[in-house]
Design a protein around this motif. Structure first.
Motif, PDB file in Angstrom:
ATOM      1  N   THR A 298       1.109  -1.572   0.535  1.00 53.37           N
ATOM      2  CA  THR A 298      -0.032   0.175   0.035  1.00 53.37           C
ATOM      3  C   THR A 298       0.734   1.115  -0.225  1.00 53.37           C
ATOM      4  OG1 THR A 298      -1.629   0.925   1.166  1.00 53.37           O
ATOM      5  CG2 THR A 298      -0.394   0.459   2.205  1.00 53.37           C
ATOM      6  N   SER A 299       0.578   2.304  -0.675  1.00 51.64           N
ATOM      7  CA  SER A 299       1.190   3.451  -0.793  1.00 51.64           C
ATOM      8  C   SER A 299       0.130   4.531  -0.124  1.00 51.64           C
ATOM      9  CB  SER A 299       1.339   3.808  -1.938  1.00 51.64           C
ATOM     10  OG  SER A 299       2.017   5.572  -2.324  1.00 51.64           O
ATOM     11  N   PHE A 300       0.389   4.867   0.964  1.00 54.01           N
ATOM     12  CA  PHE A 300      -0.134   6.072   1.949  1.00 54.01           C
ATOM     13  C   PHE A 300      -1.527   5.245   2.180  1.00 54.01           C
ATOM     14  CE2 PHE A 300       3.866   8.229   1.887  1.00 54.01           C
ATOM     15  CZ  PHE A 300       3.710   9.900   2.711  1.00 54.01           C
ATOM     16  N   GLY A 301      -1.482   4.124   2.149  1.00 55.67           N
ATOM     17  CA  GLY A 301      -3.613   3.595   2.312  1.00 55.67           C
ATOM     18  C   GLY A 301      -3.379   3.057   3.777  1.00 55.67           C
ATOM     19  N   ALA A 302      -4.615   2.959   3.720  1.00 61.15           N
ATOM     20  CA  ALA A 302      -5.370   2.119   5.019  1.00 61.15           C
ATOM     21  C   ALA A 302      -4.760   2.709   6.308  1.00 61.15           C
ATOM     22  CB  ALA A 302      -4.891   0.525   4.653  1.00 61.15           C
ATOM     23  N   LEU A 303      -3.743   1.827   6.545  1.00 66.73           N
ATOM     24  CA  LEU A 303      -3.113   2.067   7.894  1.00 66.73           C
ATOM     25  C   LEU A 303      -2.788   3.690   8.796  1.00 66.73           C
ATOM     26  CD1 LEU A 303       0.591   0.006   6.610  1.00 66.73           C
ATOM     27  CD2 LEU A 303      -1.577  -0.698   9.094  1.00 66.73           C
ATOM     28  N   PRO A 304      -3.014   4.375   7.979  1.00 64.08           N
ATOM     29  CA  PRO A 304      -2.752   5.687   8.613  1.00 64.08           C
ATOM     30  C   PRO A 304      -4.044   6.191   9.401  1.00 64.08           C
ATOM     31  CG  PRO A 304      -1.553   6.486   6.645  1.00 64.08           C
ATOM     32  CD  PRO A 304      -2.458   4.202   6.591  1.00 64.08           C
ATOM     33  N   PHE A 305      -5.375   5.131   8.671  1.00 62.69           N
ATOM     34  CA  PHE A 305      -6.730   5.474   8.989  1.00 62.69           C
ATOM     35  C   PHE A 305      -7.635   4.876   9.664  1.00 62.69           C
ATOM     36  CE2 PHE A 305      -5.890   7.161   4.260  1.00 62.69           C
ATOM     37  CZ  PHE A 305      -5.035   8.088   4.776  1.00 62.69           C
ATOM     38  N   VAL A 306      -7.110   3.523  10.495  1.00 65.07           N
ATOM     39  CA  VAL A 306      -7.552   2.731  11.466  1.00 65.07           C
ATOM     40  C   VAL A 306      -6.678   2.978  12.531  1.00 65.07           C
ATOM     41  CG1 VAL A 306      -8.032   1.027   9.190  1.00 65.07           C
ATOM     42  CG2 VAL A 306      -6.339   0.666  10.302  1.00 65.07           C
ATOM     43  N   PRO A 307      -7.356   2.726  13.323  1.00 69.22           N
ATOM     44  CA  PRO A 307      -6.885   3.093  14.802  1.00 69.22           C
ATOM     45  C   PRO A 307      -6.174   1.206  15.374  1.00 69.22           C
ATOM     46  CG  PRO A 307      -9.306   1.697  15.248  1.00 69.22           C
ATOM     47  CD  PRO A 307      -8.530   2.463  13.440  1.00 69.22           C
ATOM     48  N   ASP A 308      -6.392   0.433  15.151  1.00 70.63           N
ATOM     49  CA  ASP A 308      -5.714  -1.199  14.878  1.00 70.63           C
ATOM     50  C   ASP A 308      -5.033  -1.441  14.134  1.00 70.63           C
ATOM     51  OD1 ASP A 308      -7.955  -1.036  13.442  1.00 70.63           O
ATOM     52  OD2 ASP A 308      -8.875  -2.373  14.770  1.00 70.63           O
ATOM     53  N   ALA A 309      -4.045  -1.155  13.352  1.00 72.52           N
ATOM     54  CA  ALA A 309      -2.865  -1.187  12.618  1.00 72.52           C
ATOM     55  C   ALA A 309      -2.473  -2.331  12.359  1.00 72.52           C
ATOM     56  CB  ALA A 309      -2.054  -0.188  11.960  1.00 72.52           C
ATOM     57  N   VAL A 310      -2.751  -2.861  13.392  1.00 76.01           N
ATOM     58  CA  VAL A 310      -1.393  -4.621  13.918  1.00 76.01           C
ATOM     59  C   VAL A 310      -2.617  -5.590  12.798  1.00 76.01           C
ATOM     60  CG1 VAL A 310      -2.667  -4.946  16.254  1.00 76.01           C
ATOM     61  CG2 VAL A 310      -0.649  -6.211  15.825  1.00 76.01           C
ATOM     62  N   ARG A 311      -4.144  -5.404  13.326  1.00 75.42           N
ATOM     63  CA  ARG A 311      -5.215  -6.326  12.516  1.00 75.42           C
ATOM     64  C   ARG A 311      -4.519  -6.368  10.632  1.00 75.42           C
ATOM     65  NH1 ARG A 311     -10.869  -4.567  14.176  1.00 75.42           N
ATOM     66  NH2 ARG A 311     -11.446  -6.259  12.382  1.00 75.42           N
ATOM     67  N   VAL A 312      -4.825  -5.038  10.333  1.00 76.82           N
ATOM     68  CA  VAL A 312      -3.918  -4.976   8.450  1.00 76.82           C
ATOM     69  C   VAL A 312      -1.928  -5.701   8.389  1.00 76.82           C
ATOM     70  CG1 VAL A 312      -3.152  -3.866   6.586  1.00 76.82           C
ATOM     71  CG2 VAL A 312      -4.790  -3.041   8.390  1.00 76.82           C
ATOM     72  N   HIS A 313      -1.831  -5.723   9.985  1.00 77.68           N
ATOM     73  CA  HIS A 313      -0.244  -6.149   9.280  1.00 77.68           C
ATOM     74  C   HIS A 313      -0.657  -8.338   9.113  1.00 77.68           C
ATOM     75  CE1 HIS A 313       1.801  -3.180   9.087  1.00 77.68           C
ATOM     76  NE2 HIS A 313       2.115  -2.616  10.641  1.00 77.68           N
ATOM     77  N   ARG A 314      -1.334  -8.266  10.275  1.00 80.02           N
ATOM     78  CA  ARG A 314      -1.994  -9.782  10.708  1.00 80.02           C
ATOM     79  C   ARG A 314      -2.493 -10.572   9.450  1.00 80.02           C
ATOM     80  NH1 ARG A 314      -3.331  -9.183  17.240  1.00 80.02           N
ATOM     81  NH2 ARG A 314      -1.010  -9.290  17.600  1.00 80.02           N
TER      82      ARG A 314
END
Length: 265
Positions: free
Chosen positions: A134-150
């Motif tokens: 992702t290029s500047f997507g998803a991660l900055p806009f969620v409170p629980d980024a570890v869920r994205v990584h998982r």
């Protein structure tokens, strides 16, 4: 501050605050129009400095590989990868952004499969992809980024890459000013309260979350991924574009983008 916001600033949000998808739906067209030339020129940029995947090669050889983009917006990056022989799928949480992707399909003749999905709950089977990015997507806009990584770790094949770019964490200590006036820190780097905009009813219409470099590394490790590189693009002489808090004046002194390159063991 966005048009429908009446209050803004840094404050705590409850864990169940959710994602302010409405802002992206409402502003997708304007956002894509404003940045059309910069985003569309080279096809795949990792951030406002202008570093391209063609230059950086952070995803490796994508020809014949299965690649997933999360927080794809109008899928400019996915289109570039498709032109290089990747089997790519683009996802985004915002219907407005995906509508922009459909318009770009028609304009370019390059159609990329798209799925509306939350990056924290990807609708794909385990081990479906050789690379996710992702290029500047998803991660900055969620409170629980570890869920994205998982989730990314789950859908990656062994040895696969997860590469993501975010606002450089150092930038959060400075005002959102691209000029030399933005070189004086005015808040603590360790203040992790998100930037929040609310409407007259108190509803959150936009939220962006700060994580330190250490936070990002710990979240990657918690998902079972291995960090192999951290790229901090320098501002190039050719780039005179101002994009929000990014611009050539401040960009010569302070990093604006951090790109984390990780792999699934």
């Amino acid at each position: 501050m966005t048009d429908d916001a009446v209050s803004f600033g840094y404050r705590d949000l409850p864990d169940d605050a959710g994602v302010a998808r409405g802002w992206w739906d409402a502003n997708a067209g304007e956002y894509l129009d404003e940045h059309r030339d910069f985003l569309g020129d080279a096809g795949f940029r990792w951030g406002p400095e202008g570093l391209t995947e063609a230059e950086a090669g952070l995803l490796g050889d994508v020809a014949g590989r299965d690649v997933l983009e999360v927080g794809a917006g109008a899928a400019h990056c996915s289109r570039w990868l498709a032109s290089r022989g990747a089997r790519v799928v683009a996802t985004d949480f915002s219907a407005g952004m995906l509508a922009g992707a459909a318009r770009l399909d028609a304009a370019t003749g390059v159609v990329v499969p798209r799925v509306q999905a939350d990056a924290r709950a990807l609708p794909f089977a385990d081990g479906s992809f050789d690379a996710v990015f992702t290029s500047f997507g998803a991660l900055p806009f969620v409170p629980d980024a570890v869920r994205v990584h998982r989730e990314v770790a789950r859908v990656l094949r062994p040895g696969g890459r997860w590469v993501f770019s975010v606002t450089h964490p150092l930038r959060w200590a400075f005002p959102d000013d691209p000029s030399l006036q933005g070189l004086t820190a005015n808040r603590s780097y360790f203040d992790r309260r998100p930037y929040v905009e609310s409407d007259a009813a108190g509803r959150v219409v936009y939220a962006e979350y700060h994580r330190t470099v250490g936070d990002h590394v710990r979240e990657v490790a918690a998902a079972g991924l291995t960090l192999v590189d951290l790229v901090e693009p320098e501002w190039p002489e050719w780039n005179d574009q101002v994009w929000g808090g990014w611009g050539p004046e401040r960009g010569r002194y302070l990093p604006g983008t951090a790109i984390f390159v990780t792999t699934r063991p």
